[in-house]
Scaffold this motif. Structure first.
Motif, PDB file in Angstrom:
ATOM      1  N   UNK A 180      69.423  47.516  45.660  1.00 14.54           N
ATOM      2  CA  UNK A 180      69.465  47.062  44.270  1.00 14.54           C
ATOM      3  C   UNK A 180      69.014  45.608  44.218  1.00 14.54           C
ATOM      4  N   UNK A 181      67.938  45.336  43.502  1.00 16.03           N
ATOM      5  CA  UNK A 181      67.388  43.963  43.524  1.00 16.03           C
ATOM      6  C   UNK A 181      68.328  42.954  42.880  1.00 16.03           C
ATOM      7  N   UNK A 182      69.182  43.400  41.976  1.00 14.74           N
ATOM      8  CA  UNK A 182      70.033  42.444  41.263  1.00 14.74           C
ATOM      9  C   UNK A 182      71.380  42.247  41.950  1.00 14.74           C
ATOM     10  N   UNK A 183      71.728  43.166  42.869  1.00 14.09           N
ATOM     11  CA  UNK A 183      73.059  43.102  43.471  1.00 14.09           C
ATOM     12  C   UNK A 183      73.118  42.014  44.528  1.00 14.09           C
ATOM     13  N   UNK A 184      74.111  41.126  44.434  1.00 14.32           N
ATOM     14  CA  UNK A 184      74.286  40.162  45.507  1.00 14.32           C
ATOM     15  C   UNK A 184      75.017  40.833  46.671  1.00 14.32           C
ATOM     16  N   UNK A 185      74.904  40.236  47.818  1.00  9.15           N
ATOM     17  CA  UNK A 185      75.700  40.678  48.949  1.00  9.15           C
ATOM     18  C   UNK A 185      75.375  42.040  49.496  1.00  9.15           C
ATOM     19  N   UNK A 186      74.161  42.521  49.314  1.00  6.78           N
ATOM     20  CA  UNK A 186      73.812  43.778  49.991  1.00  6.78           C
ATOM     21  C   UNK A 186      73.654  43.527  51.484  1.00  6.78           C
ATOM     22  N   UNK A 187      73.479  42.265  51.839  1.00  5.71           N
ATOM     23  CA  UNK A 187      73.484  41.884  53.245  1.00  5.71           C
ATOM     24  C   UNK A 187      74.075  40.500  53.321  1.00  5.71           C
ATOM     25  N   UNK A 188      74.060  39.887  54.524  1.00  6.80           N
ATOM     26  CA  UNK A 188      74.541  38.521  54.647  1.00  6.80           C
ATOM     27  C   UNK A 188      73.555  37.575  53.980  1.00  6.80           C
ATOM     28  N   UNK A 189      74.023  36.333  53.697  1.00  9.61           N
ATOM     29  CA  UNK A 189      73.122  35.321  53.151  1.00  9.61           C
ATOM     30  C   UNK A 189      72.124  34.888  54.217  1.00  9.61           C
ATOM     31  N   UNK A 190      70.927  34.515  53.744  1.00 13.00           N
ATOM     32  CA  UNK A 190      69.919  33.885  54.602  1.00 13.00           C
ATOM     33  C   UNK A 190      69.592  34.672  55.840  1.00 13.00           C
ATOM     34  N   UNK A 191      69.532  35.995  55.731  1.00 13.32           N
ATOM     35  CA  UNK A 191      69.058  36.767  56.868  1.00 13.32           C
ATOM     36  C   UNK A 191      67.548  36.640  56.949  1.00 13.32           C
ATOM     37  N   UNK A 192      67.018  36.317  58.136  1.00 14.93           N
ATOM     38  CA  UNK A 192      65.557  36.232  58.249  1.00 14.93           C
ATOM     39  C   UNK A 192      64.927  37.623  58.199  1.00 14.93           C
ATOM     40  N   UNK A 224      72.545  36.864  49.352  1.00 14.85           N
ATOM     41  CA  UNK A 224      72.521  38.085  50.145  1.00 14.85           C
ATOM     42  C   UNK A 224      71.825  39.246  49.467  1.00 14.85           C
ATOM     43  N   UNK A 225      70.961  38.938  48.472  1.00 13.45           N
ATOM     44  CA  UNK A 225      70.166  40.012  47.851  1.00 13.45           C
ATOM     45  C   UNK A 225      68.946  40.305  48.721  1.00 13.45           C
ATOM     46  N   UNK A 226      68.468  41.537  48.634  1.00 11.18           N
ATOM     47  CA  UNK A 226      67.316  41.935  49.448  1.00 11.18           C
ATOM     48  C   UNK A 226      66.042  41.383  48.829  1.00 11.18           C
ATOM     49  N   UNK A 227      65.307  40.585  49.585  1.00  9.27           N
ATOM     50  CA  UNK A 227      64.122  39.907  49.054  1.00  9.27           C
ATOM     51  C   UNK A 227      63.016  40.898  48.709  1.00  9.27           C
ATOM     52  N   UNK A 228      62.822  41.914  49.549  1.00 11.19           N
ATOM     53  CA  UNK A 228      61.762  42.897  49.299  1.00 11.19           C
ATOM     54  C   UNK A 228      62.007  43.616  47.973  1.00 11.19           C
ATOM     55  N   UNK A 229      63.239  44.025  47.737  1.00  9.54           N
ATOM     56  CA  UNK A 229      63.556  44.722  46.485  1.00  9.54           C
ATOM     57  C   UNK A 229      63.299  43.823  45.287  1.00  9.54           C
ATOM     58  N   UNK A 230      63.690  42.547  45.444  1.00 13.09           N
ATOM     59  CA  UNK A 230      63.484  41.606  44.341  1.00 13.09           C
ATOM     60  C   UNK A 230      62.003  41.362  44.113  1.00 13.09           C
ATOM     61  N   UNK A 231      61.274  41.250  45.214  1.00 15.98           N
ATOM     62  CA  UNK A 231      59.846  41.004  45.104  1.00 15.98           C
ATOM     63  C   UNK A 231      59.142  42.164  44.396  1.00 15.98           C
ATOM     64  N   UNK A 232      59.546  43.404  44.756  1.00 14.80           N
ATOM     65  CA  UNK A 232      58.942  44.581  44.142  1.00 14.80           C
ATOM     66  C   UNK A 232      59.231  44.609  42.645  1.00 14.80           C
ATOM     67  N   UNK A 233      60.485  44.351  42.282  1.00 18.29           N
ATOM     68  CA  UNK A 233      60.855  44.364  40.878  1.00 18.29           C
ATOM     69  C   UNK A 233      60.159  43.238  40.121  1.00 18.29           C
ATOM     70  N   UNK A 234      59.965  42.104  40.819  1.00 16.29           N
ATOM     71  CA  UNK A 234      59.275  40.960  40.207  1.00 16.29           C
ATOM     72  C   UNK A 234      57.885  41.322  39.744  1.00 16.29           C
ATOM     73  N   UNK A 235      57.248  42.258  40.453  1.00 17.68           N
ATOM     74  CA  UNK A 235      55.900  42.669  40.051  1.00 17.68           C
ATOM     75  C   UNK A 235      55.904  43.201  38.625  1.00 17.68           C
ATOM     76  N   UNK A 236      57.005  43.900  38.257  1.00 15.82           N
ATOM     77  CA  UNK A 236      57.109  44.395  36.882  1.00 15.82           C
ATOM     78  C   UNK A 236      57.004  43.241  35.888  1.00 15.82           C
ATOM     79  N   UNK A 237      57.730  42.155  36.191  1.00 20.65           N
ATOM     80  CA  UNK A 237      57.741  41.036  35.259  1.00 20.65           C
ATOM     81  C   UNK A 237      56.401  40.317  35.262  1.00 20.65           C
ATOM     82  N   UNK A 238      55.999  39.848  36.452  1.00 21.99           N
ATOM     83  CA  UNK A 238      54.815  38.982  36.486  1.00 21.99           C
ATOM     84  C   UNK A 238      53.546  39.740  36.085  1.00 21.99           C
ATOM     85  N   UNK A 239      53.390  40.935  36.644  1.00 21.76           N
ATOM     86  CA  UNK A 239      52.194  41.704  36.314  1.00 21.76           C
ATOM     87  C   UNK A 239      52.245  42.180  34.859  1.00 21.76           C
ATOM     88  N   UNK A 240      53.416  42.647  34.465  1.00 22.55           N
ATOM     89  CA  UNK A 240      53.569  43.167  33.098  1.00 22.55           C
ATOM     90  C   UNK A 240      53.304  42.105  32.059  1.00 22.55           C
TER      91      UNK A 240
END
Lengths: 267, 338, 298
Positions: C59-71, C84-100
Motif C-alpha cells: 500500500x503506497x500510503x501505508x506507513x510502516x510496511x517495512x522499517x524506516x530507511x531500508x536501502x 517505512x513506506x514502500x518507495x516502489x509502490x509510491x513511485x508507481x502511484x506517483x505516475x498517476x499524479x504526475x503523468x495524469x
C-alpha cells in the motif's frame, strides 16, 4: 564553319533517388553555342534546359548525377576540371544571370559595393576604381542616377532595376566570354521585359558576348535570338536558326510548342 | 436571361490607408459592365490594381466606395449569410492552382463542398454530380480520390475550374488562370474554359497581364493602369486601333512567337509610378512620349474613340481629330505580320 | 486573322498521361530513433500508472510496511522512506499524479489555446489585439512564480493544479496557432473555401486549422515536459498536493534531508522518474517537429 565557344556533347544524367537509383532527366543533350551569337534554349517545365546550363557552371543540384557526356568550353572539358580550376572559369569566363535578381544579391551590402567587390576579385585595383566601374556599369544598363543607386540596397530596387544591375554585374563587371541568362525576364511585367531583352541584345552586340538565353517563352526569342535549341523531356528536339525554327519547324513537338505559343496571335 | 448586367461596377474605389496618413489608391474609381455570356478582360501589369478589383467584386476584400451589382443585386450591404448565397452566382478560378486547393482535401472533398453548402445536395446526388464535373473538365472519375500533390499543374487547375462551376454560377472571375502553367497546358486550359463558357452560358471576368491570352479569350478588353481604366473597348478594336499610349506600349512590348513581325515601337520611360496619393494628373505623366503640359493639370476622363471604344487620352484623340489622324494612322502593333 | 485552333485534341491526352495519373505518392510515417525511444519510455510510464491503479507491491500510503530507511533490496526493491513506506509502490502511484496532471493539463491548454489562437489569427482586428494583449500580460510572469501565486491563492488539489497548468500553457498555444492561421488566412484556398459557401468559422476551423496544427502539436511535448517539471516543483516546494500524496515532487522533498545522511534513494528514484518523463517528452518533441517541418519532409 567557326568552332563553337561552348559545346555540350551528349550530356546525360539523372537525379539520385532515395533508393540509390538514378531517375534520368537528361538524355544525351548536345548543342553548340557559336561565338558572338545569342542562342535560346527553349523548353517547358522539366525539359532539362536549366539543369544543362547549371551543369556548365558546375552549380547543378547536389542530387544530380552525370552518367555521360562532355561540356567543351574553348576546347577544354569543363567536367574534368577540379574545383579550383572551375572557380577561375566561373564568373571570369562564364557568368550567369538568374531569374530572381533580388534574391541572388546579398541583402546586407549595397548594390554598388557588391559589384565593386566582384570587380576587384576578377580585375584587382583600388576600391575607388572598382566603385567607379560599378557606377559606370549601372549607367550602361540605363539605370537612372547610377551614383545614388549604387549606394542603395537590393530591396530598394524594383524587380526590373535589380535585373538590370544583375546584367551589369554579369556582363560588364565580370566581362566573361559566355553569358548564361536563366529566365531573366520571367516574372517581370511585359513592358519591363521588353526593355530588358533590348538591353541584353545591345550589350551582347557591343561586347561581342556569346550568350545563352534559357526560357520557356518562345515570344521573347523571336525578336532577339540568333539560334534556337528546343528541349523537351531531357532531350534536344530540334536546333536551328531562329528564322528556321519559327518559319519551318521540322519536329512535331516544335510545331506544337509554336502553335501553343501563338495562341491569339493573328497569322 | 435577366434584364440586368451580370456584373455592374460603379465608381469602385479601394484605398488602403498607410502609415503617416498616406493613402494607397489601389483602385481609383472604375466603371465596368459585363453582360451574360460575355468575356470581359481586365488587363494590367503588376501594381495596376486588377487583382484588387477581382477581390472587391467578390467582397473577399471590402471596397472603400462605389457599388458592385451582381445580377442586379448590390453586394455592398450583404451580411455574411447573404454573401455566402451570392457565391452561388459568382465564382473564382485562382492564379496558382497549388495555393488555391487545400492540400488536405481530396478532389472529391473539394467538389462535394460547394454542392453540399450551396446546393444542399444529398450525398448520393453529390457523388454523381462530382463524377459529371470531373469528366466535364477533362479528368477521369479516378481523379476524385487524388490529393492536390498527386496531380500535375494543369490537372489542379482543372479541379479549380470544376469547383468554380460546381454550383452553376453565371459569372466566373478568372484571376490569371493560366499564368502559372506551361504553354502547352495553357492552350488546353483556355480551350476548356471556352468550351465551358459555350455549354454553360458563363460570363467571364478575365483578369490577366498576358495580352495574347486576352486576345484569344476576350470579347471586350479594359486596360488598367495605377488604379484607373485607361482604355476599354471590343478586343479587335483595342488590339488593332489602340488609342491610349499605355495600351500601345503594352501591345508593343508583348512578346510574339512569330518570325519577322513589324511592330509599333512606342516605349514608355521608366517604371510604373506610385499609387500612393496620386496627383490630379494623367497617371502616365513622366513616362509617356506623347506627354503635353496639359497632361499634368487634370486627370483625363474616358473619351469615346468609336462605338463602345473609350480611351482616357485627350492628346492622341485630339491629334486624330485636328491633325488628320496622324497618331492613329501609324502602323499599329503586330498586325502587319508576315 | 483568325486565331489558331487551340489544342482541343490534346486536352484529354494531358489529363491521362501526366505523371500524377499513374504514380500515387504516399506519405509514409518513418519513425525516427528519438520518436521510438520517446514513445517507448512514455509507454512504460503509462503502463505503470495504469497498473498502479489495480496493483502495487505494498500500500503506497501505508506507513510502516517495512522499517524506516531500508536501502533498495530484496523485499523493497527501491527501499523505504522515513515512515517505512514502500518507495516502489509510491513511485508507481506517483505516475498517476504526475503523468495524469501533465496529460490533462496539456490537453486542456492545447484545446483552449488553439481555439483562441485560430479566432485571433483568422478574425484579426480588435479580437486579435485583445487576446494578444491578455496573453502578453499573462506571460510577463515567470511560469513557476505564476503557478505558485495561484496555487497559494486557490489552494492545493489535483483539479486546481490542472487548471493552473493549463492556464500557463494557453498563451503559447494561442500564439502558435494564431501565427500559423494568420499566415494562411489570405491564401487562395481560404478564399476559395469562402466562395464555395463556407462561413467564416468554417474556413477558420475546417480549412485553416488542419493545415496549421503541425507546429502546435509539436509544441505539446515541450509543453508537457514543462508542466511535468513545474508540477513536481510545486510539490517539492510544498505548494502542490498534500504532503503525504505520493507525487514525485513531494517525494523528493520528503527525502532531501535524508540525502545528507546517506539515504540517497528516497529522493533519487522520484528524481529519475521525473527526468525520464521530461526526457521522453523532449525526444518526442524533436521527432514531431522534424515530421512537421516542411523543410525536412520528403
Amino acid at each position: 564553319m567557326t568552332a563553337a565557344l561552348l559545346s555540350i556533347d551528349r550530356l546525360s544524367g539523372g537525379f539520385l533517388g532515395a533508393d540509390g537509383g538514378i531517375a534520368p532527366v537528361l538524355d544525351a543533350v548536345s548543342y553548340d553555342l557559336m561565338p558572338g551569337q545569342l542562342t535560346a534554349v527553349v523548353g517547358e517545365t522539366g525539359s532539362g534546359k536549366s539543369l544543362t546550363a547549371l551543369s556548365v557552371l558546375g552549380i547543378q543540384p547536389p542530387a544530380f548525377r552525370r552518367t555521360g557526356g562532355r561540356i567543351l568550353f574553348g576546347g577544354r572539358d569543363l567536367l574534368s576540371l577540379d574545383a579550383a580550376a572551375m572557380r577561375t572559369i566561373r564568373g571570369a569566363r562564364i557568368s550567369i544571370v538568374f531569374q530572381d535578381a533580388r534574391a541572388a544579391m546579398n541583402p546586407v551590402f549595397t548594390v554598388g559595393r557588391q559589384m565593386a567587390d566582384v570587380f576587384r576579385l576578377h580585375h584587382g585595383g583600388s576600391a575607388r576604381h572598382a566603385m567607379d566601374r560599378a557606377i559606370e556599369a549601372l549607367g550602361r544598363v540605363r539605370i537612372p542616377e547610377p551614383e545614388r543607386r549604387a549606394r542603395q540596397y537590393p530591396h530598394e530596387f524594383s524587380g526590373g532595376m535589380a535585373q538590370r544591375a544583375m546584367i551589369a554585374l554579369a556582363a560588364l563587371i565580370c566581362q566573361p566570354s559566355l553569358l548564361i541568362l536563366d529566365e531573366p525576364t520571367t516574372g517581370l511585367d511585359v513592358t519591363i521585359q521588353a526593355d530588358i531583352m533590348t538591353l541584353i541584345v545591345e550589350l551582347c552586340r557591343d561586347q561581342g558576348l556569346t550568350a545563352c538565353l534559357i526560357t520557356h517563352d518562345l515570344g521573347v526569342v523571336a525578336e532577339t535570338c540568333d539560334a534556337v535549341v528546343v528541349m523537351h523531356a531531357g532531350r534536344v528536339v530540334e536546333t536551328g536558326s531562329t528564322e528556321q525554327i519559327f518559319t519551318a519547324p521540322a519536329e512535331p513537338y516544335t510545331r506544337r510548342l509554336l502553335a501553343a505559343s501563338q495562341l491569339g496571335e493573328p497569322v | 436571361m435577366s434584364d440586368y448586367a451580370v456584373l455592374q461596377v460603379d465608381k469602385l474605389r479601394k484605398i488602403f490607408p498607410l502609415a503617416g496618413g498616406r493613402r494607397l489608391h489601389a483602385v481609383d474609381g472604375i466603371d465596368l459592365t459585363l453582360h451574360a455570356g460575355e468575356t470581359l478582360a481586365l488587363v494590367g501589369e503588376s501594381g495596376s490594381g486588377k487583382s484588387t478589383v477581382a477581390r472587391c467584386v467578390t467582397r473577399l476584400i471590402e471596397p472603400t466606395a462605389g457599388d458592385v451589382r451582381i445580377n442586379g443585386r448590390s453586394i455592398r450591404p450583404l451580411d455574411s449569410v447573404a454573401l455566402a448565397s451570392l457565391y452561388r452566382e459568382v465564382q473564382m478560378v485562382f492564379q496558382d492552382p497549388n495555393a488555391s486547393l487545400n492540400p488536405r482535401l481530396s478532389v472529391r472533398q473539394v467538389l462535394h463542398e460547394p454542392l453540399r453548402l450551396h446546393l444542399a445536395m444529398p450525398r448520393d446526388k453529390r457523388e454523381a454530380r462530382a463524377r459529371a464535373l470531373v469528366e466535364l473538365v477533362g479528368l477521369a472519375p479516378a481523379h476524385l480520390d487524388r490529393y492536390p500533390h498527386e496531380l500535375s499543374g494543369g490537372q489542379r487547375q482543372r479541379v479549380g475550374i470544376a469547383r468554380a462551376i460546381a454550383a452553376e454560377p453565371n459569372l466566373v472571375i478568372l484571376d490569371e488562370p493560366t499564368a502559372s502553367l506551361d504553354v502547352s497546358v495553357r492552350g488546353q486550359v483556355l480551350a476548356l474554359l471556352r468550351r465551358l463558357q459555350r455549354e454553360l452560358k458563363l460570363a467571364y471576368f478575365f483578369i490577366s497581364h498576358d495580352l495574347p491570352v486576352v486576345r484569344h479569350m476576350a470579347d471586350r478588353v479594359a486596360v488598367m493602369y495605377l488604379g484607373r481604366i485607361v482604355e476599354i473597348g471590343p478586343t479587335a478594336e483595342i488590339f488593332e486601333r489602340p488609342a491610349h499610349p499605355y495600351t500601345r506600349a503594352l501591345i508593343a512590348a508583348a512578346p510574339i512567337a512569330q518570325w519577322g513581325v513589324k511592330r509599333d515601337r512606342l516605349r514608355l520611360a521608366g517604371e510604373i509610378g506610385s499609387p500612393v496619393d496620386p496627383p490630379d494628373a494623367c497617371r502616365l505623366v513622366g513616362r509617356c512620349p506623347l506627354e503635353q503640359p496639359s497632361c499634368r493639370t487634370a486627370e483625363p476622363a474616358l473619351l469615346t474613340v468609336a462605338n463602345g471604344h473609350q480611351a482616357a487620352c485627350p492628346i492622341t484623340l485630339g491629334q486624330s481629330a485636328t491633325l488628320g489622324q496622324s497618331a492613329l494612322d501609324r502602323p499599329m502593333p503586330s498586325q502587319t505580320a508576315a | 486573322m483568325k486565331p489558331l485552333a487551340p489544342l482541343e485534341g490534346l486536352e484529354l491526352a494531358e489529363a491521362a498521361s501526366a505523371p500524377g495519373a499513374t504514380i500515387r505518392t504516399r506519405r509514409r510515417l518513418r519513425l525516427s530513433w528519438s520518436m521510438r525511444i520517446g514513445l517507448g519510455i512514455l509507454g512504460v510510464y503509462v503502463t505503470v500508472a495504469m497498473l498502479s491503479v489495480f496493483w502495487t507491491p505494498y500500500d503506497p500510503l501505508a506507513p510502516g510496511v517495512g522499517d524506516s530507511f531500508l536501502p533498495p533490496g530484496q523485499d523493497f526493491w527501491l527501499g523505504t522512506d522515513r515512515l517505512g513506506s514502500d518507495l516502489l509502490s509510491r513511485l508507481m502511484t506517483g505516475a498517476q499524479y504526475d503523468l495524469g496532471i501533465t496529460l490533462v493539463a496539456v490537453a486542456v491548454a492545447l484545446t483552449l489555446g488553439t481555439i483562441l489562437g485560430v479566432i485571433a489569427g483568422y478574425y484579426g482586428g480588435v479580437v486579435d489585439v485583445v487576446l494578444l494583449r491578455g496573453v502578453e500580460m499573462f506571460q510577463a510572469f515567470p511560469g513557476l512564480l505564476f503557478a505558485m501565486l495561484i496555487v497559494k491563492a486557490v489552494g492545493p488539489g489535483v483539479l486546481n493544479i490542472i487548471v493552473v497548468m493549463s492556464f500557463i500553457g494557453i498563451p503559447d498555444y494561442l500564439r502558435l496557432a494564431r501565427a500559423e492561421v494568420q499566415a494562411r488566412r489570405n491564401w487562395p484556398y481560404a478564399e476559395a473555401a469562402r466562395m464555395v459557401g463556407n462561413r467564416a468559422w468554417q474556413v477558420a476551423f475546417l480549412h485553416l486549422l488542419p493545415n496549421s496544427i503541425g507546429p502546435v502539436l509539436a509544441f505539446t511535448s515541450i509543453n508537457a515536459a514543462f508542466v511535468a517539471l513545474i508540477t513536481a516543483s510545486l510539490g517539492f516546494l510544498g505548494l502542490g498536493l498534500s504532503p503525504n500524496t505520493p507525487e514525485w515532487g513531494n517525494m523528493i522533498a520528503r527525502g532531501q534531508d535524508a540525502v545528507m545522511t546517506g539515504e540517497w534513494w528516497i529522493s533519487f528514484f522520484p528524481g529519475l522518474a521525473i527526468l525520464g518523463m521530461t526526457g521522453a517528452f523532449y525526444l518526442l518533441g524533436d521527432a514531431i517537429s522534424d515530421l512537421t517541418d516542411p523543410r525536412r519532409r520528403r
